[in-house]
Scaffold this motif. Structure first.
Motif, mmCIF file in Angstrom:
data_model
loop_
_atom_site.group_PDB
_atom_site.id
_atom_site.type_symbol
_atom_site.label_atom_id
_atom_site.label_comp_id
_atom_site.label_asym_id
_atom_site.label_seq_id
_atom_site.Cartn_x
_atom_site.Cartn_y
_atom_site.Cartn_z
ATOM 1 N N ARG A 80 0.840 -1.210 0.000
ATOM 2 C CA ARG A 80 0.000 0.000 0.000
ATOM 3 C C ARG A 80 0.870 1.253 0.000
ATOM 4 N N HIS A 83 2.463 1.719 -3.499
ATOM 5 C CA HIS A 83 1.332 2.083 -4.362
ATOM 6 C C HIS A 83 0.985 3.559 -4.168
ATOM 7 N N HIS A 112 -4.891 8.513 0.460
ATOM 8 C CA HIS A 112 -6.107 7.903 -0.081
ATOM 9 C C HIS A 112 -6.348 6.471 0.423
ATOM 10 N N ASP A 113 -5.299 5.761 0.808
ATOM 11 C CA ASP A 113 -5.485 4.369 1.246
ATOM 12 C C ASP A 113 -5.253 4.171 2.750
ATOM 13 N N ASP A 206 -4.763 7.093 -9.102
ATOM 14 C CA ASP A 206 -4.866 5.812 -8.398
ATOM 15 C C ASP A 206 -5.131 4.695 -9.420
HETATM 16 MG MG MG Z 1 -5.335 3.049 -4.100
#
Ligand code: MG
Length: 397
Positions: A80, A83, A112-113, A206
């Motif tokens: 994550r 990413h 965002h995550d 994303d």
């Molecule tokens: Mg994402």
């Protein structure tokens, strides 16, 4: 010569003034923070948001949270964290090319995550099932909880106290039931409006990032093959060009070169199409963007089709691969068991988590207790969840 409040001569710094379009998110028009704070000395407001995200413990946990492959499955797969860095990088490129606020895009991309449970979507689905009688679990909403409530880093307020614009961008989607409860950031879902252009850019960055890096990780894992990918128009065009120009190139370099070109072509398409839409609509300020009935940042119809084809393929061949399904089933049961055990007997929780649970129980009763267990599990990294499972459920440990 100007001096800031710490009396450091401004001229000592190499200050690059960001060139911003009228429709960009200008900091002097920000809707501000939930708790008002003096402006930062050396940074902009969105820079401060980005820095707060980077300093948060949820951000560091992303290093050990699954993107597609569970952390212990290999050292080279995306996590994550990597990413999120790729999303920020793609987003910043687009923002700069379109004269949007690069720091805001970066803050949203890095955050965002933050609400993802361990084990990626399998973890999210399992936790959602556990929480079905209590409003479910949705990583977007949880990311907002993380930055608004759960992070404990500042003396004056709970959470990170981010600007409205960063919070708006983090909340990519949510149900109308939830939107009613969310106040300012929920409004657009009730009124059918759009978020800022920066939020729209982060959202599509994303998509660009995961579609491309999942091709790379998928090939590395051997779960998908070049032979299959050559059937997809977005991959094929670049593949033929690369092998046509570089005969005898090693396969790894071919793959990286193709994936790199896939990223570039999507960015170019996005910038070109979005610039044209903005030229036609000609918004004079960010709020005019918010009043539009559909997003202004987007791909061409051909690119939308090619991306759809790629997504369909990844869904079936990679995310639907039996080996990925086996892992998903395993971790789903793990999350379900932890949830059940902690809800039934909160005294098994470590002291800090138990204290959080008691506090939520005092204010929200049974729903608060269940929410506290969900918060505890959602905050776990993959390996911490596995360890907790062993410590709580494996008698031999
Ligand atoms: Mg994402």
């Amino acid at each position: 010569m100007g001096y800031n409040s710490r009396s450091i001569p401004i001229s000592e710094f190499q200050i690059t003034v960001m060139s911003l379009a009228l429709y960009a998110s200008h900091e002097n028009r920000s809707r501000g923070r939930r708790y008002s704070e003096p402006s930062p000395d050396l940074r902009g407001e969105y820079q401060r948001d980005r820095d707060r995200v980077i300093h948060s413990s949820s951000f560091r946990r992303l290093e050990y949270k699954t993107q597609v492959f569970v952390n212990h499955e290999g050292d080279l797969y995306r996590t994550r964290l990597t990413h999120s860095l790729e999303v920020a990088q793609v987003g910043r490129t687009v923002a700069r090319a379109m004269e949007l606020h690069e720091d805001l895009v970066e803050a949203i991309a890095l955050a965002h995550d933050l609400g993802h449970a361990p084990f990626g979507h399998a973890g999210q689905d399992a936790l959602d099932a556990c929480m079905k009688d209590y409003g479910g679990f949705e990583h977007n909403l949880h990311a907002l909880r993380v930055v608004d409530e759960l992070e404990e880093r500042y003396a004056a307020f709970r959470g990170l106290n981010l600007t409205f614009e960063s919070r708006e961008g983090i909340l990519k989607h949510c149900s109308l039931t939830h939107a009613v409860l969310l106040g300012d950031v929920g409004e657009r879902f009730l009124q059918g409006g759009q978020p800022s252009l920066e939020a729209q850019v982060a959202n599509l960055a994303d998509e660009i990032a995961y579609n491309c890096h999942d091709v790379d990780d998928g090939l590395r894992s051997g779960l998908i093959t070049l032979y299959q990918l050559r059937e997809l128009s977005l991959f094929r065009a670049h593949y033929e060009e690369v092998v046509g120009s570089y005969a005898g190139l090693r396969e790894r370099r071919v793959i990286h070169e193709v994936v790199r070109r896939m990223v570039s072509s999507q960015i170019m398409d996005l910038v070109e199409v979005s610039r044209e839409r903005l030229r036609q609509v000609n918004p004079r300020e960010a709020d005019e963007v918010r009043r539009q009935s559909s997003p202004l940042i987007g791909f061409s119809p051909l690119m939308v089709e090619q991306i759809w084809e790629l997504k369909q393929f990844l869904r079936e061949a990679l995310y639907g691969h039996y080996q990925i399904r086996r892992t998903a089933a395993k971790v789903g049961r793990l999350i379900g068991s932890l949830f059940e055990v902690f809800v039934a007997d909160p005294l098994l929780l470590p002291p800090q988590a138990l204290a959080d649970l008691r506090a939520r129980e005092d204010s929200h009763g049974e729903a608060g207790r269940v929410q506290a267990v969900a918060d505890y599990i959602a905050g776990m990294t993959d390996r911490y969840a596995i360890l907790e499972y062993q410590r709580v459920l494996d008698p031999s440990v």
